[in-house]
Design an enzyme around this catalytic site. Structure first.
Site, mmCIF file in Angstrom:
data_model
loop_
_atom_site.group_PDB
_atom_site.id
_atom_site.type_symbol
_atom_site.label_atom_id
_atom_site.label_comp_id
_atom_site.label_asym_id
_atom_site.label_seq_id
_atom_site.Cartn_x
_atom_site.Cartn_y
_atom_site.Cartn_z
ATOM 1 N N LYS A 100 0.816 -1.235 0.000
ATOM 2 C CA LYS A 100 0.000 0.000 0.000
ATOM 3 C C LYS A 100 0.840 1.271 0.000
ATOM 4 O O LYS A 100 0.456 2.283 -0.573
ATOM 5 C CB LYS A 100 -0.970 0.019 1.178
ATOM 6 C CG LYS A 100 -0.327 -0.124 2.541
ATOM 7 C CD LYS A 100 -0.639 -1.440 3.161
ATOM 8 C CE LYS A 100 0.206 -1.668 4.391
ATOM 9 N NZ LYS A 100 -0.073 -2.907 5.064
ATOM 10 N N ILE A 131 -10.378 -8.499 1.735
ATOM 11 C CA ILE A 131 -11.698 -7.966 1.341
ATOM 12 C C ILE A 131 -11.642 -7.449 -0.102
ATOM 13 O O ILE A 131 -10.779 -6.626 -0.420
ATOM 14 C CB ILE A 131 -12.119 -6.786 2.247
ATOM 15 C CG1 ILE A 131 -12.076 -7.187 3.721
ATOM 16 C CG2 ILE A 131 -13.486 -6.259 1.865
ATOM 17 C CD1 ILE A 131 -12.294 -6.014 4.673
ATOM 18 N N ASP A 196 -0.753 3.965 8.108
ATOM 19 C CA ASP A 196 -1.172 2.828 7.276
ATOM 20 C C ASP A 196 -2.591 3.064 6.731
ATOM 21 O O ASP A 196 -2.846 2.890 5.538
ATOM 22 C CB ASP A 196 -1.124 1.549 8.133
ATOM 23 C CG ASP A 196 -1.611 0.332 7.393
ATOM 24 O OD1 ASP A 196 -0.877 -0.171 6.530
ATOM 25 O OD2 ASP A 196 -2.742 -0.116 7.664
ATOM 26 N N LYS A 200 -4.236 3.706 2.768
ATOM 27 C CA LYS A 200 -5.344 2.914 2.217
ATOM 28 C C LYS A 200 -6.500 3.805 1.754
ATOM 29 O O LYS A 200 -7.050 3.607 0.670
ATOM 30 C CB LYS A 200 -5.798 1.891 3.250
ATOM 31 C CG LYS A 200 -4.736 0.812 3.496
ATOM 32 C CD LYS A 200 -5.026 -0.009 4.729
ATOM 33 C CE LYS A 200 -4.016 -1.140 4.912
ATOM 34 N NZ LYS A 200 -4.119 -1.797 6.220
HETATM 35 N N1 HSE Z 1 -0.647 -3.488 9.694
HETATM 36 C C1 HSE Z 1 -1.760 -3.622 8.828
HETATM 37 C C2 HSE Z 1 -3.023 -3.708 9.663
HETATM 38 C C3 HSE Z 1 -1.576 -4.848 7.962
HETATM 39 O O1 HSE Z 1 -2.916 -3.862 10.875
HETATM 40 O O2 HSE Z 1 -4.121 -3.588 9.129
HETATM 41 C C4 HSE Z 1 -2.494 -4.927 6.789
HETATM 42 O O3 HSE Z 1 -2.339 -3.863 5.906
#
Ligand code: HSE
Length: 400
Positions: A100, A131, A196, A200
């Site tokens: 990502k 998903i 993170d 996304k």
């Molecule tokens: N570290 C990420 C999470 C892993 O906890 O969702 C999946 O992208």
């Protein structure tokens, strides 16, 4: 027979190998021809592996192999993954990724190179693990103007918040358990500080608008500051707290943000617990859609990767519906202009000023300090009000 290579034999890469071996017949049937792993690039020692002959430490072995048409990049990070992906696409090989960070930062460039070489760059596994969310947005919901995409996009933080809610755990203790269970990324900062999740939601909004949403333009806030008191207040108003990646479009403009939000118990996202992810998509024709499942983990994430590989075996030519172009900063709605209801916690002695500054609010009583929920207002108005009242202990946006 379609021969593929895997770069990075970690959790996801080894899951891809396992699916290709275990589901061989199913894959052959669905792809229309057999799929086999010809080479695996990883700098670690796999000489004890049952198929040790597949492993190489030399990228040239992959890029110069004319039999390999599709390469799976599951190594993560930017540095090497960027160079490898670029070289592979330029060499006329399709690339499938779960990375990502790379897709959010360089997707626009890779789509352009893929187009020039009539190959594909697919990234279903980069958002929501197992998903299906990229393909539904690119294909199934394409009759719609997608006006909102929001959801729980990080499993680690959802696990931590679940422990805080259901077991009265502190943030620090829940994070430690998440690390022991191997949920957190190598460095938990990307998870707990919302980075993170920002990658996304940036990917999803880039796909929705057709223009890169640069993560640097996003309000990104993690869950480090959530306390047991916040949890108690949330419960008092019939809500739970989730880290939400939220994007919306309005009059041709777009906003995306990541922040902890109060979710009413009757919202489907409130029922997403542990390491699960949930994404809600609103289209102007289809109304609300909900996508739910395992957002991380070896086989769920690898399942999305292999799904992309099958898609490419069926059709290897560049497909514009999965791509986006360069960022248009002028089309980004500033976070200050986002409107919502907000929960605000202040000290007991500040409460006299609440009505004068915020008007009628929903007051939450019975807990050590003082909390209230505002009427709908912009972030800018909220910040002005908080400044006038002399600061706040904490504040949080309400989901819808
Ligand atoms: N570290 C990420 C999470 C892993 O906890 O969702 C999946 O992208």
């Amino acid at each position: 027979m379609k021969k593929i290579a895997i770069i990075g034999f970690g959790v996801v890469g080894s899951g891809v190998y396992e699916i290709i071996r275990r589901n061989k017949d199913i894959l052959t049937k669905k792809a229309g021809e057999e799929i086999d792993v010809k080479k695996i690039l990883d700098i670690r020692d796999f000489s004890a592996h049952e198929e040790a002959h597949l492993f190489t430490k030399d990228f040239n072995d992959l890029v110069n192999d004319g039999e390999i048409d599709i390469v799976v990049e599951t190594m993560g990070g930017i540095k090497f993954a960027y160079d490898y992906t670029k070289a592979l696409l330029e060499k006329g090989k399709s690339v499938v990724t779960s990375n990502k960070e790379l897709v959010a930062a360089h997707g626009d460039e890779f789509f352009r190179i893929a187009k020039e070489n009539n190959v594909r760059y697919l990234y279903e596994a980069s958002v929501g693990g197992g998903i299906p969310i990229i393909r539904p947005l690119a294909c199934d919901a394409s009759a719609n103007d997608i006006v909102e995409v929001s959801g729980i996009l990080n499993g680690t933080t959802n696990y931590i918040l679940t422990k805080m809610f259901k077991e009265n755990d502190s943030f620090e203790s829940a994070l430690k358990t998440a690390q022991e269970l191997g949920y957190a990324e190598k460095d938990p900062t990307a998870d707990v500080d919302g980075i993170d999740a920002s990658r996304k939601i940036a990917i999803l909004m880039s796909l929705v608008t057709g223009k890169k949403f640069d993560c640097s333009l996003m309000h990104t806030e993690g869950i480090r500051n959530i306390t047991a008191e916040d949890v108690t207040y949330a419960a008092a108003i019939g809500c739970t707290i989730k880290l939400i990646g939220c994007g919306y479009t309005k009059d041709g403009k777009v906003n995306a943000s990541v922040e902890p939000m109060l979710i009413p118990e009757n919202c489907p996202l409130a029922g997403v617990w542990d390491v699960f992810n949930g994404v809600m998509v609103t289209g102007n024709m289809v109304d609300s859609l909900m996508f739910y499942g395992r957002g991380a983990g070896k086989l769920p994430t690898a399942s999305a990767v292999v799904g992309d590989v099958i898609d490419i075996v069926r059709n290897s030519s560049y497909n514009p519906y999965y791509s986006w172009g360069e960022c248009d900063e002028s089309a980004v709605i500033p976070y200050d202009e986002v409107t919502a209801r907000f929960f605000v916690r202040i000290k007991e002695e500040q409460k006299e000023k609440v009505k004068e500054i915020f008007g009628d609010t929903e007051i939450i009583k019975g807990i050590s300090d003082y909390g209230f929920v505002t009427a709908k207002m912009s972030v800018k108005e909220l910040n002005c009000g908080i400044e006038k009242i002399g600061g706040a202990v904490s504040r949080m946006r309400l989901y819808r």
